[in-house]
Write a protein that holds these residues in place. Structure first.
Motif, PDB file in Angstrom:
ATOM      1  N   UNK A 203      -7.587   5.967  -4.303  1.00 34.59           N
ATOM      2  CA  UNK A 203      -6.391   6.232  -3.532  1.00 34.59           C
ATOM      3  C   UNK A 203      -5.247   6.581  -4.478  1.00 34.59           C
ATOM      4  N   UNK A 204      -4.263   7.305  -3.936  1.00 41.26           N
ATOM      5  CA  UNK A 204      -3.044   7.624  -4.674  1.00 41.26           C
ATOM      6  C   UNK A 204      -1.884   6.957  -3.954  1.00 41.26           C
ATOM      7  N   UNK A 205      -1.049   6.240  -4.699  1.00 45.80           N
ATOM      8  CA  UNK A 205       0.144   5.611  -4.139  1.00 45.80           C
ATOM      9  C   UNK A 205       1.327   5.943  -5.034  1.00 45.80           C
TER      10      UNK A 205
ATOM     11  N   UNK B 103      10.379  10.529   4.973  1.00 44.31           N
ATOM     12  CA  UNK B 103      10.057  11.732   5.707  1.00 44.31           C
ATOM     13  C   UNK B 103       9.455  12.855   4.907  1.00 44.31           C
ATOM     14  N   UNK B 104       9.084  12.619   3.659  1.00 44.02           N
ATOM     15  CA  UNK B 104       8.467  13.650   2.836  1.00 44.02           C
ATOM     16  C   UNK B 104       6.972  13.718   3.172  1.00 44.02           C
ATOM     17  N   UNK B 105       6.471  14.939   3.399  1.00 38.78           N
ATOM     18  CA  UNK B 105       5.039  15.122   3.643  1.00 38.78           C
ATOM     19  C   UNK B 105       4.318  15.224   2.306  1.00 38.78           C
TER      20      UNK B 105
ATOM     21  N   UNK C 233      10.669   5.405   0.798  1.00 42.18           N
ATOM     22  CA  UNK C 233      10.223   6.488  -0.065  1.00 42.18           C
ATOM     23  C   UNK C 233       8.804   6.327  -0.559  1.00 42.18           C
ATOM     24  N   UNK C 234       8.131   5.269  -0.124  1.00 39.31           N
ATOM     25  CA  UNK C 234       6.769   5.020  -0.595  1.00 39.31           C
ATOM     26  C   UNK C 234       5.751   5.806   0.222  1.00 39.31           C
ATOM     27  N   UNK C 235       4.650   6.172  -0.419  1.00 39.03           N
ATOM     28  CA  UNK C 235       3.561   6.855   0.267  1.00 39.03           C
ATOM     29  C   UNK C 235       2.233   6.288  -0.221  1.00 39.03           C
ATOM     30  N   UNK C 236       1.192   6.573   0.554  1.00 38.26           N
ATOM     31  CA  UNK C 236      -0.140   6.068   0.233  1.00 38.26           C
ATOM     32  C   UNK C 236      -1.176   7.011   0.827  1.00 38.26           C
TER      33      UNK C 236
END
Length: 954
Positions: free
Chosen positions: A27-29, A42-44, A64-67
């Motif tokens: 996975x990428x986080x 809200x960033x894709x 601002x976090x994504x996973x």
């Protein structure tokens, strides 16, 4: 009680907690900020596999976090997009098995340049990992020299591994990982499903080397998703097809002209080895459906050197063993939707290897043939249900069967078939200190089937005292296993001296005669497992791995003992009951181990939050798979009708009576299990530090402590009183009783210096400093009548080991790679063929000589005092051989037609020509005591050997 206490202590704290990486995926986080440092919701964010087109996307949270979970290992492009800002793109991000890659991005207001593209790479240090683990890449699998072409042998590149004390001559392709040297204590997972042979714990099935994408070796404290192994874990991902049609063909060759003599050979035997195969993979539908096929075969003339030191020249010599092996894999992957994918994989393997145990003091007539047909099918479905939820389902059906047959017979029978065609091969066994002769091939048939259903569900919670990646799963296995054995119905004679029997010389009389009839058993078992796991990050630079697992095995303790015995009777059409009542069977209904609760706790800390340092540690409680084959003794002894006679008459041990007459008038030997049997369990502790020295180089140091308890031991609870010679149970002779009292410990310092491939070279240096000790009952201890609890060095206690490997890409499409393996000496176990204390058991040690003390703290004065009493020459020293091996690979590629190339390969194995001896002869009555008469059986290049190969790729 101690294991239950520890489990309950963690239960309340961990019950509601759950891991994110699914079934060996990565996975990428990370987080995304603007150029002022502000968080960007809200960033894709999109990850796209550059080989298959598989895509995963998500939207950043308010923080601002994504996973991006469930990413199969491979090369990825990562893109972040938001209207009014530049699109940030990272290419060539290499993800490896079970990895969490932390990648932070910065977006700037859009201007003239709308897209920023840079070449990226995943961090070499995973700052969220608390386990002790190393990944072996596809490039290492493809480009390092491997004499066997078994991918699993490359697990030896990593610290904390060994191939000592494994059944290497039987089950090729095994490795001990951590926790000392139990060949049955490790777990093996391929494509997310079980690949462990339930009957004895080895890897169940091998795969073509070119079908393996990569694998990971976890030395200790792996997460709660995996279980039923008190040692380490090997997880494997097979290859898939890509968006481009690719294929390969290969041929490897070596023979006696490329092979030096071993120290035990007077001339080079006509050795020859071919390995051949190929792969084909590509798209059926671009970015959606792919296929992959791999095949590999081996034909090899091996030679077994029987060496009694010239004492028995009529049996000495070098004997041919024509061996064959083949395997193939077929795999299909399909992207159902942007959020759902499936794959199907079928793999098959077969082999035939005659007289595989011949060599040293084992003559060809005392050896046997070995064949193992096996196959498996796997279906998997992965569903990204939302930005936060993920489900993964796996199904497996597998079959394997070991076929042990008389020498050169290539025999295969149904279990329980003891017809004339099978038993006509039998002859008596004569066991002398320096040679073993005869038998009937120890013929055994053992088919095993497995049905497995496994489902994992993960859920991500971003704002609850930090972020949580929860995971929970269930795993069910139904395993069927039958086994039989013809053993040796004509008996085994043990002689004290290397001299033929002489009726006028009592010193040549046999010390023991034993005999047993053919047997059959059938034990189906059920495995249930459930776990919860939470990877909790209270702060971005701190991760806690918290887990809890429960394992239940039904049927592994012969819980339904009467039902199992009745089923055997129906199968064989005979009455297997015994005329003597067995009081030890009362209370069998109490059997079973139902409290196998295993907590797992780990932490990972990046002190500066820079992604360069990982201070980690952990504790875990792990339970062992109960090997079904070890349970058969309780079912088969009534059929076996075993006879053991001390100081027998020769050649008629029954003195004129038939075997049945002798048995009917003599108390029987029986085998019974205690009703308090448990799954062996281990407490594992580790603490360590990983540090990124440069962008491509990292150093890792770990301390590992393993305390393992309650393995099975067998004791005779019916030894006669030393004075009165009366037995506690006079209706029986020996009562072999199973008790769960064997413990062992493993202590290790593990170090690894690793550089990923960049600037045209890569390397890994691993070092292990360890100690393995066993503690349990033995009746061979000196000055002890009966059983004493003794602590000994483990069979795989090898104090130091260092392995250096590297690959260098030179100009002109030339590649050079090498593996240097250095090891200190193993211990060996002193023994005798004598009954020194009068308990009816041979193998006793004389005063002052302790079990397992060879090459450790062996008392040579005590050895020579004993040998003098037997009129044997003194021993001035013993051989304690270390291990040294250097393998080298060189290749040159020629490209043509754009995408096609030929690669010419030359490999040189054991460049030093080192004779890597097996442990020394331990029999104190042998003229060869303390001397090595064989080379290590799991080494495919026992002498200097060259190999040439050609590989075609498109």
């Amino acid at each position: 009680m101690r294991k239950w206490f520890v489990g309950v202590a963690f239960l309340a704290a961990l019950f509601a907690l759950a891991d994110a990486a699914h079934a060996q995926n990565a996975q990428i986080v990370g987080n995304i900020r603007d150029n002022t440092g502000g968080v960007m919701p809200g960033v894709t964010v999109t990850a796209r596999n550059q080989e298959t087109g598989l895509m995963r996307n998500t939207v950043t949270e308010g923080t601002g976090e994504y996973r991006l979970p469930a990413l199969p290992p491979g090369l990825y492009t990562l893109a972040a997009e938001l209207s009014g800002f530049t699109t940030e793109t990272r290419q060539d991000i290499l993800l490896v098995i079970d990895q969490t890659a932390t990648i932070h991005l910065t977006l700037r207001p859009a201007g003239i340049q709308e897209t920023v593209t840079v070449t990226g790479e995943s961090p070499i240090v995973d700052t969220t990992a608390s386990t002790v683990a190393t990944s072996v890449s596809n490039q290492q699998i493809q480009d390092l020299p491997v004499a066997s072409r078994r991918w699993i042998d490359l697990a030896m590149l990593t610290p904390g591994t060994s191939q000592d004390a494994i059944r290497g001559q039987f089950y090729r392709g095994n490795v001990n990982v951590g926790a000392g040297g139990r060949e049955y204590s490790n777990g093996f997972v391929v494509d997310g499903v079980n690949n462990t042979w339930a009957e004895m714990g080895e890897p169940r099935q091998n795969f073509a080397m070119d079908s393996i994408r990569e694998f990971k070796v976890s030395t200790s404290n792996y997460k709660a998703e995996y279980g039923l192994a008190t040692g380490g874990l090997v997880t494997v991902v097979s290859k898939s097809g890509t968006n481009e049609l690719h294929g390969s063909g290969l041929l490897f060759f070596r023979d006696e002209s490329l092979t030096a003599k071993t120290v035990f050979e007077s001339e080079r035997p006509p050795f020859r080895r071919y390995q051949y195969g190929g792969t084909l993979g590509g798209p059926i539908i671009q970015n959606k459906t792919h296929f992959f096929v791999a095949y590999e075969g081996t034909k090899e003339n091996q030679f077994m050197t029987v060496n009694s030191g010239g004492i028995w020249p009529e049996y000495d010599g070098t004997f041919k063993s024509e061996q064959t092996r083949w395997t193939y894999t077929v795999k299909g992957d399909h992207q159902l939707t942007d959020s759902q994918s499936v794959f199907v994989r079928w793999a098959q393997e077969d082999e035939y290897r005659p007289i595989i145990t011949a060599g040293g003091r084992t003559s060809t007539s005392a050896s046997f043939d070995f064949a193992v047909p096996r196959h498996s099918s796997v279906v998997a479905h992965t569903w990204v249900m939302s930005d936060r939820a993920l489900n993964d389902f796996r199904f497996q059906n597998a079959f394997s069967k070991y076929e042990v047959a008389p020498p050169f017979s290539h025999g295969s029978w149904d279990p329980g078939d003891f017809g004339e065609d099978r038993l006509r091969h039998c002859t008596p066994v004569f066991n002398y200190p320096s040679i073993q002769i005869g038998g009937c091939g120890n013929t055994q048939m053992g088919p095993e089937g497995r049905w497995q259903l496994k489902n994992d569900f993960a859920y991500y919670v971003p704002n609850w005292g930090g972020s949580h990646q929860w995971k929970t799963g269930v795993d069910y296995n139904y395993v069927t296993f039958q086994a039989d054995g013809s053993f040796n119905p004509l008996g085994t004679w043990t002689f004290p001296r290397d001299t033929p029997y002489n009726p006028n010389d009592p010193a040549t009389f046999p010390t023991q005669f034993s005999s047993g009839l053919p047997t059959y058993g059938d034990i189906p078992v059920h495995h249930f497992s459930v776990y919860v796991q939470d990877d909790w990050q209270p702060k971005p630079n701190i991760t806690f791995n918290l887990g809890l697992r429960y394992d239940l095995q039904l049927g592994v303790f012969n819980e339904d003992l009467p039902g199992l015995l009745q089923k055997i009777d129906r199968k064989l059409g005979r009455d297997g009951s015994f005329p003597v009542e067995i009081p030890f069977h009362e209370g069998y209904q109490q059997r079973g181990d139902k409290n196998n609760v295993g907590p797992r706790v780990g932490f990972a800390w990046d002190p500066n939050g820079t992604g360069r340092t990982n201070v980690h540690g952990g504790y875990g409680m792990f339970y062992e798979n109960v090997r079904t084959l070890t349970n058969f003794g309780e079912l088969t002894w009534p059929q076996n009708k075993s006879i053991v006679i001390s100081r027998p008459s020769f050649p008629d041990p029954f003195q004129g009576r038939s075997r049945d007459q002798f048995l009917s008038t003599a108390p029987p030997n029986i085998t019974v299990g205690g009703h308090d049997g448990v799954n062996a369990y281990a407490h594992q502790f580790n603490v360590g530090l990983s540090r990124m020295l440069t962008r491509e180089i990292a150093l890792t140091t770990d301390l590992t402590f393993v305390n393992r308890f309650s393995d099975r031991a067998t004791v005779d609870i019916n030894l006669p009183d030393q004075v009165t010679r009366q037995r506690p149970y006079p209706q029986f002779n020996r009562v072999s009783f199973w008790e769960w009292t064997a413990d062992d410990t493993y202590r290790a310092l593990l170090m690894k210096l690793e550089k990923r491939m960049s600037n045209r070279y890569q390397f890994m240096v691993s070092y292990t400093l360890s100690r393995a000790q066993n503690e349990g009952p033995t009746n061979t201890a000196p000055d002890v009548y009966g059983y004493a609890r003794v602590k000994t060095y483990g069979a795989a206690d090898r104090r130091q080991r260092m392995v250096t490997s590297g690959i260098v890409q030179l100009p002109g499409d030339v590649m050079v790679s090498a593996i240097l393996d250095l090891r200190s000496a193993l211990r060996f176990n002193p023994s005798t063929s004598l009954d020194l204390d009068g308990d009816g058991y041979t193998g006793d040690l004389p005063t002052g000589v302790m079990p397992g003390s060879g090459c450790r703290d062996l008392n040579l004065d005590a050895v020579n005092t004993f040998r003098a009493s037997r009129n044997l020459a003194p021993v001035n020293d013993v051989q304690c051989p270390g291990f040294r091996n250097l393998d080298l690979r060189m290749s040159k590629s020629f490209s043509f037609g754009g995408t096609q190339r030929f690669e010419f390969i030359a490999q040189l194995f054991n460049i030093f020509g080192t004779a890597n001896f097996n442990t020394a002869t331990g029999n104190l009555t042998s003229a060869l005591f303390g001397r090595s008469t064989t080379l290590q059986p799991n080494i495919n290049a026992p002498s200097r050997q060259a190999e040439f190969a050609i590989r075609y790729q498109f």
